[in-house]
Design an enzyme around this catalytic site. Structure first.
Site, PDB file in Angstrom:
ATOM      1  N   LYS A 170       0.833  -0.808  -0.020  1.00 55.26           N
ATOM      2  CA  LYS A 170      -0.215  -0.638   0.195  1.00 55.26           C
ATOM      3  C   LYS A 170       0.678   1.432  -0.045  1.00 55.26           C
ATOM      4  O   LYS A 170       1.958   0.823   1.081  1.00 55.26           O
ATOM      5  CB  LYS A 170      -1.230   0.069   1.379  1.00 55.26           C
ATOM      6  CG  LYS A 170      -2.141   0.366   1.167  1.00 55.26           C
ATOM      7  CD  LYS A 170      -3.315   0.427   0.071  1.00 55.26           C
ATOM      8  CE  LYS A 170      -3.922   0.625   0.285  1.00 55.26           C
ATOM      9  NZ  LYS A 170      -5.012  -0.128   0.236  1.00 55.26           N
TER      10      LYS A 170
ATOM     11  N   ASP B 141      -7.143   4.012  -4.179  1.00 54.53           N
ATOM     12  CA  ASP B 141      -7.505   4.284  -3.049  1.00 54.53           C
ATOM     13  C   ASP B 141      -8.583   5.629  -2.760  1.00 54.53           C
ATOM     14  O   ASP B 141      -8.221   6.612  -3.990  1.00 54.53           O
ATOM     15  CB  ASP B 141      -6.964   4.119  -2.281  1.00 54.53           C
ATOM     16  CG  ASP B 141      -7.294   3.092  -1.035  1.00 54.53           C
ATOM     17  OD1 ASP B 141      -7.619   2.719  -0.228  1.00 54.53           O
ATOM     18  OD2 ASP B 141      -7.131   4.003   0.273  1.00 54.53           O
TER      19      ASP B 141
END
Ligand code: GLU
Length: 458
Positions: free
Chosen positions: A138, A178
């Site tokens: 991430k 995201d």
């Protein structure tokens, strides 16, 4: 918070988990969201370690909670007035045992290392559950795209990728979107990667535009997938979505396509929200209007209420959880649904709660739902549709193919059913029928642990 194991296990096994958790608290202070994500997984693992002592000897728990690599970098950029700003960029390459690191980039002022680590940690197990050969990672930045011009966003993305490009690639690490990173940002990031590497490497980023290597259905995938997962949970209980009243939080990509799929399956979605408050629309959310406000105007849900007319009411500062509903689909951000909200939902007769966002439900709230017999779908299973279609995008890129929307949707549906069944059956096998939290944590961990064991001490 001490560990409260969800399943019985011998004291020496629980001691391994306790020690691992204490180590995280000691070595990673100031990262409460990461602690919370680790805590939640470790609480499920007792019986797995007890059944396979080899995992403890190989220090699998200690290894899986330590990222393989963490990258932090300076991102300087200039705004439209010529003023210089300095943001911080992150990429945490958490676990690559099952495939290239895979996970989104979040651009939001609250982003810090602890947030990126919690998201990266969740992503390991989520990606394992898809069965599509992707590791967990991430990244992101504390940059806030809200109120910035397209040119400012472009300059920021170019500066961000000018550092990130050396760490990513189709066989190394494959970022995506995201919160705060959608099609526009992915375009600028991909353009800069191509420029600095002089390579057309479509599979280095997912969520691309349809004309240049993107997959049909990627935008819809997370929201659609969560509704499909919810539908499977209800089916196991002999129920379905038809005629159900649903509250959705958020109004980004996940929320919008949650509304779309839920409406297709006959449900009535009556709320969406943002940081300013929520809209309750008694007639059901007007999807075309919502898309226009959010995707074309980049506006707020209060604008939706203004344009919608009498059926819609904007409640400034309020939370959608106060609105009575059969099903709640939190699709905004972490820890948005706390114990107080859970008690209200239960009192109002909620039947199912399923996480479109990552870790939106606090641990206390999860327990309240499960104790009340509410079907609870944890994000690492329920929202895996997004990253699953990202993996399908990588597959299309590798063969230079472009699948139709209906083919992607069919594959997504099969993947979500498979994830649901895997979690359900795993929970049952470990004596916790209906507990999708336990099922998702154990099934995800088992796959990653197996691959790590096979690959030796690395
Ligand atoms: N950010 C999404 C998630 O939380 C998708 C990541 C991806 O497509 O790589 O799973």
């Amino acid at each position: 918070m001490p560990l409260a194991p969800r399943l019985p296990a011998p004291p020496e096994t629980l001691a391994v988990l306790e020690e691992s958790y204490d180590r995280v608290l000691r070595r990673d202070p100031g990262e409460p969201e990461f602690h919370q994500a680790v805590h939640e997984v470790l609480e499920s693992l007792g019986p797995v370690l007890a059944a396979r002592p080899g995992l403890a000897t190989a220090k699998l728990v200690e290894r899986v909670i330590e990222p393989e690599r963490q990258i932090m970098f300076r991102v300087p950029w200039q705004d439209d007035k010529g003023e210089i700003h300095v943001n911080r960029g992150f990429r945490v390459e958490f676990n690559g045992a099952l495939g290239p690191y895979k996970g989104g980039l979040r651009f939001h002022p609250t982003v810090n290392l602890g947030i990126v680590k919690f998201l990266g940690f969740e992503q390991i197990f989520k990606n394992a559950l898809t069965g599509l050969g992707i590791g967990g990672g991430k990244g992101g930045s504390d940059f806030d795209p809200h109120g910035r011009s397209d040119e400012e966003v472009m300059r920021f993305c170019q500066s961000f990728m000018t550092e990130l490009y050396r760490h990513v690639g189709e066989h190394t690490d494959v970022p995506a979107g995201d919160i705060g990173v959608g099609g526009r940002e992915i375009g600028y990031l991909f353009g800069q990667y191509r420029r600095v590497t002089n390579r057309w490497e479509a599979g280095m980023l997912t969520g691309k535009g349809a004309l240049w290597g993107g997959s049909a259905g990627r935008t819809e995938a997370t929201g659609y997938g969560n509704v499909m997962f919810t539908h499977e949970m209800l089916r196991r209980r002999g129920e379905d979505l038809d005629g159900r009243q649903i509250v959705v939080s958020g109004s980004g990509n996940v929320a919008i396509y949650t509304v779309e799929k839920a409406q297709q399956l006959g449900a009535n979605v009556i709320t969406v929200s943002d940081s300013g408050g929520y809209v309750v629309d008694e007639k059901g959310i007007d999807l075309d209007l919502l898309k226009h406000v959010k995707e074309v105007d980049r506006g707020r849900v209060s604008d939706y209420a203004d344009m919608r007319g009498a059926s819609a009411r904007f409640v400034p500062g309020g939370r959608v959880w106060d609105v009575p509903a059969d099903i709640a689909l939190p699709s905004a951000t972490q820890n948005e649904l706390d114990a107080e909200a859970a008690r209200i939902l239960v009192r109002n007769g909620v039947k199912a709660v399923s996480e479109g966002a990552n870790m939106p439900t606090t641990p206390e709230a999860v327990h309240i739902f499960q104790d009340a017999g509410v079907a609870f779908g944890p994000g690492k299973a329920a929202n895996a549709g997004g990253v699953a279609v990202s993996a399908l995008e990588m597959r299309q890129n590798a063969s230079r193919a472009a699948w139709s929307f209906s083919r992607v949707e069919e594959e997504l549906s099969a993947i979500m059913t498979n994830i649901h069944d895997t979690c359900y059956e795993t929970a049952e096998r470990y004596g916790a029928p209906g507990d999708y939290v336990v099922g998702a944590n154990i099934a995800g961990f088992e796959r990653v642990a197996e691959a790590m064991l096979a690959q030796g001490l690395i």
